[in-house]
Enzyme design. Sequence first.
Site, PDB file in Angstrom:
ATOM      1  N   ALA A  57       1.458   4.035   3.197  1.00 30.89           N
ATOM      2  CA  ALA A  57       2.126   2.999   3.999  1.00 30.89           C
ATOM      3  C   ALA A  57       1.881   3.104   5.504  1.00 30.89           C
ATOM      4  CB  ALA A  57       3.625   2.931   3.722  1.00 30.89           C
ATOM      5  N   ALA A  58       0.960   3.972   5.935  1.00 32.75           N
ATOM      6  CA  ALA A  58       0.671   4.040   7.378  1.00 32.75           C
ATOM      7  C   ALA A  58       0.075   2.703   7.837  1.00 32.75           C
ATOM      8  CB  ALA A  58      -0.298   5.176   7.671  1.00 32.75           C
ATOM      9  N   GLY A  59      -0.878   2.188   7.067  1.00 31.00           N
ATOM     10  CA  GLY A  59      -1.472   0.888   7.418  1.00 31.00           C
ATOM     11  C   GLY A  59      -0.453  -0.232   7.339  1.00 31.00           C
ATOM     12  N   ASP A  60       0.415  -0.180   6.349  1.00 26.54           N
ATOM     13  CA  ASP A  60       1.450  -1.216   6.218  1.00 26.54           C
ATOM     14  C   ASP A  60       2.388  -1.185   7.419  1.00 26.54           C
ATOM     15  OD1 ASP A  60       0.417  -1.884   3.727  1.00 26.54           O
ATOM     16  OD2 ASP A  60       1.725  -0.475   2.679  1.00 26.54           O
TER      17      ASP A  60
HETATM   18  O1  RIB Z   1      -0.035   0.682   0.969  1.00 29.87           O
HETATM   19  C1  RIB Z   1       0.747   1.555   0.212  1.00 29.87           C
HETATM   20  C2  RIB Z   1       1.255   0.869  -1.012  1.00 29.87           C
HETATM   21  O2  RIB Z   1       0.184   0.557  -1.859  1.00 29.87           O
HETATM   22  C3  RIB Z   1       2.198   1.699  -1.857  1.00 29.87           C
HETATM   23  O3  RIB Z   1       3.535   1.588  -1.454  1.00 29.87           O
HETATM   24  C4  RIB Z   1       1.929   1.199  -3.260  1.00 29.87           C
HETATM   25  O4  RIB Z   1       2.990   0.482  -3.802  1.00 29.87           O
HETATM   26  C5  RIB Z   1       0.669   0.358  -3.166  1.00 29.87           C
HETATM   27  O5  RIB Z   1       0.966  -0.965  -3.251  1.00 29.87           O
END
Ligand code: RIB
Length: 309
Positions: A252-255
């Site tokens: 989730a760093a990119g998110d």
């Molecule tokens: O970008 C990370 C995410 O990728 C995770 O939370 C997982 O659910 C996948 O969708």
Amino acid sequence: MATTGKLAVLGSINADHILNLAAFPRPGETLKGENYQVAFGGKGANQAVAAGRAGANIAFIACVGDDDTGERVRHQLQQDNIDIAPISAVAGEATGVALIFVNGEGENVIGIYAGANAALTPAYISSVQQVIGEADALLMQLESPLESVIAAAEIARAQNTQVILNPAPACPLPDALLAMIDVITPNETEAEALTGIRVDSDENAALAAQALHDKGIGRVLITLGSRGVWLSEQGVGQRIAGFKVKAVDTIAAGDTFNGALITALLEKQPMIQAVRFAHAAAAIAVTRAGAQPSVPWRHEIDAFLSSQG
Ligand code: RIB
């Protein structure tokens, strides 16, 4: 904080099953894990949470199953400052799932089962078009059906809502979709999948960015992991370094980067300042385990930035 425009995020919701091991198992091999955790994730939800915790005025368009996980996820998203009205609980479906291995270096490999995320159809998008039309910006990824991403981009274009695409996970995209995007944020792998150019240097990042400009995209940000981001606006490029921290895991760093970036842009922060803000949010996220449990709140991002001088 400056006045914030409205944000709509469209994307996936998953329950992440995360197993930490010293090394990834090879085919046919069974390895004992050191730690197991179930946490909320999904690229769409992670980006929505990053925006909500960073202070955005945000609505999230998504689907969960009509199961206990779906109920708990929606409750949590509400706690994260997100308008969950456009999240549908799909009868007879299970909430999406991600199976994640994290190795001793903090790297991860992920397999996903779409479940209810597959019910985010163009017909559903059409039923929430007002949410897209009322937003100043629409942020999407590629864990949702591609035809729905295209349908949402078409609605956004028609309503003067900016379209931001984080093209993850990597997949080839039609030119007609790329031409509707205002800001794109691939990582190196995704930029290569879209352009055929291997992003292994700043020079090649500039070439890949230009290839995306040529498709009609005005602002390109290629994330380069620990090397920062290649930012290219209308063909003028520069690399903006990130912050050095000790990574626990990069899930989730990119998110987090994407959710924080769009929040800052909607506050009318200048692009370079917005990238720095997003770098700070992502830097905090990698020092913590899991997807949404790692996403920082606004006061944590501001404190981190102040500590950097
Ligand atoms: O970008 C990370 C995410 O990728 C995770 O939370 C997982 O659910 C996948 O969708």
